[in-house]
Design a protein around this motif. Structure first.
Motif, short mmCIF file in Angstrom:
data_model
loop_
_atom_site.label_atom_id
_atom_site.label_comp_id
_atom_site.label_asym_id
_atom_site.label_seq_id
_atom_site.Cartn_x
_atom_site.Cartn_y
_atom_site.Cartn_z
N LEU A 26 -20.37 -51.02 32.29
CA LEU A 26 -21.61 -51.10 31.52
C LEU A 26 -21.42 -51.44 30.05
O LEU A 26 -22.14 -52.28 29.51
CB LEU A 26 -22.36 -49.76 31.67
N ASN A 27 -20.47 -50.78 29.37
CA ASN A 27 -20.37 -50.91 27.92
C ASN A 27 -19.29 -51.86 27.41
O ASN A 27 -19.15 -52.06 26.21
CB ASN A 27 -20.12 -49.54 27.27
N HIS A 28 -18.49 -52.41 28.33
CA HIS A 28 -17.44 -53.31 27.87
C HIS A 28 -17.20 -54.36 28.96
O HIS A 28 -17.69 -55.46 28.88
CB HIS A 28 -16.18 -52.49 27.55
N SER A 59 -25.79 -54.07 21.69
CA SER A 59 -25.32 -55.05 22.64
C SER A 59 -25.40 -54.57 24.09
O SER A 59 -25.70 -55.35 24.99
CB SER A 59 -23.86 -55.40 22.30
N SER A 60 -25.15 -53.29 24.32
CA SER A 60 -25.01 -52.86 25.72
C SER A 60 -26.32 -52.79 26.50
O SER A 60 -26.30 -52.65 27.72
CB SER A 60 -24.32 -51.50 25.78
N GLY A 61 -27.44 -52.87 25.82
CA GLY A 61 -28.71 -52.90 26.54
C GLY A 61 -28.99 -54.24 27.19
O GLY A 61 -29.81 -54.35 28.11
N ASP A 124 -32.75 -49.67 28.15
CA ASP A 124 -31.50 -49.41 27.42
C ASP A 124 -30.45 -48.85 28.36
O ASP A 124 -30.77 -48.37 29.46
CB ASP A 124 -31.74 -48.47 26.23
N ASP A 125 -29.21 -48.96 27.94
CA ASP A 125 -28.10 -48.52 28.80
C ASP A 125 -28.00 -47.00 28.85
O ASP A 125 -27.86 -46.42 29.92
CB ASP A 125 -26.77 -49.15 28.37
N ILE A 126 -28.05 -46.37 27.66
CA ILE A 126 -27.84 -44.92 27.60
C ILE A 126 -28.91 -44.29 26.73
O ILE A 126 -29.25 -44.82 25.66
CB ILE A 126 -26.44 -44.60 27.03
NA NA Z 1 -23.92 -48.11 23.85
#
Ligand code: NA
Ligand code: G4P
Ligand code: NA
Length: 194
Positions: A26-28, A59-61, A124-126
């Motif tokens: 998810l984040n990378h 970025s991660s969203g 959003d991711d988190i």
């Molecule tokens: Na994040």
């Protein structure tokens, strides 16, 4: 979302009682096929709501937002954390305070891409303390658009973001909610009916 819980259990790394690393998908590094199913899960939950735009934050969203946009067939706007060479005029902007980093930053979108007749889904991711989501809500308010709800991949249920948003009457749909990370153990909150 059962497959997401499994992914978190097998590929997530608990770094502390409050932080989980999900860089593996998810984040990378991103798992596109899995993230497509995440997008479909959001689309199922928000189908029929008349969504016209998805808003996220770099970025991660971006990954879950684009996958949801693909399934719902609507455009995706990602708010930027820095003004860019081409994004400096006619902006909606909001301040976002990060408890993690203990600093405020400004997020912005161009006024060209969200209008008063839009029905917006925030992705959003988190979700942790909810400050990023509140900032995005402010951008939607500035545009005079309607907020339909917020879709989150991983909610940290032991932090206050979910409560803050739901208390404001906002629909928050999280695909996985972590109740605790204590003792390096991921415990999920029971899933409600979708
Ligand atoms: Na994040
Ligand atoms: P908030 O918006 O809910 O208040 O979040 P907070 O300030 O606490 O979080 C700041 C950044 O840290 C966000 O990413 C958020 O996604 C991330 N974060 C918070 N808790 C966790 C966690 O347990 N695990 C992981 N992996 N990330 C967490 P960001 O700075 O916006 O970065 P980006 O990844 O979108 O580039
Ligand atoms: Na994020």
């Amino acid at each position: 979302m059962e497959s997401l819980q499994q992914k978190i259990l097998t590929e997530g790394k608990v770094l502390s009682d409050s932080v989980i690393k999900v860089d593996a998908f998810l984040n990378h590094q991103v798992d596109p096929v899995f993230m497509q199913s995440v997008g479909e899960a959001f689309a199922t939950r928000f189908a029929g709501a008349g969504i016209t735009k998805i808003l996220t934050l770099e970025s991660s969203g971006i990954t879950p937002a684009v996958m949801a946009g693909l399934s719902l067939n609507v455009p995706v706007i990602f708010a930027r954390k820095r003004k860019s060479l081409t994004l400096h005029d006619n902006l909606y902007s909001a301040d976002v305070y990060s408890y993690t980093k203990n600093e405020s930053s400004q997020i912005s979108i161009s006024q060209d891409y969200i209008h008063h007749d839009d029905v917006v889904l925030v992705i959003d991711d988190i979700l942790a303390n909810g400050q990023a989501a509140l900032g995005m809500i402010e951008l939607i308010e500035q545009a005079g658009a309607a907020l339909e709800g917020i879709g989150i991949v991983i909610e940290k249920g032991f932090q206050e973001g979910g409560n803050i948003l739901r208390k404001r009457g906002i629909r928050v749909d999280s695909l996985a909610t972590i109740a605790s990370l204590e003792n390096s153990q991921v415990t999920f909150q029971e899933e409600g009916p979708i």
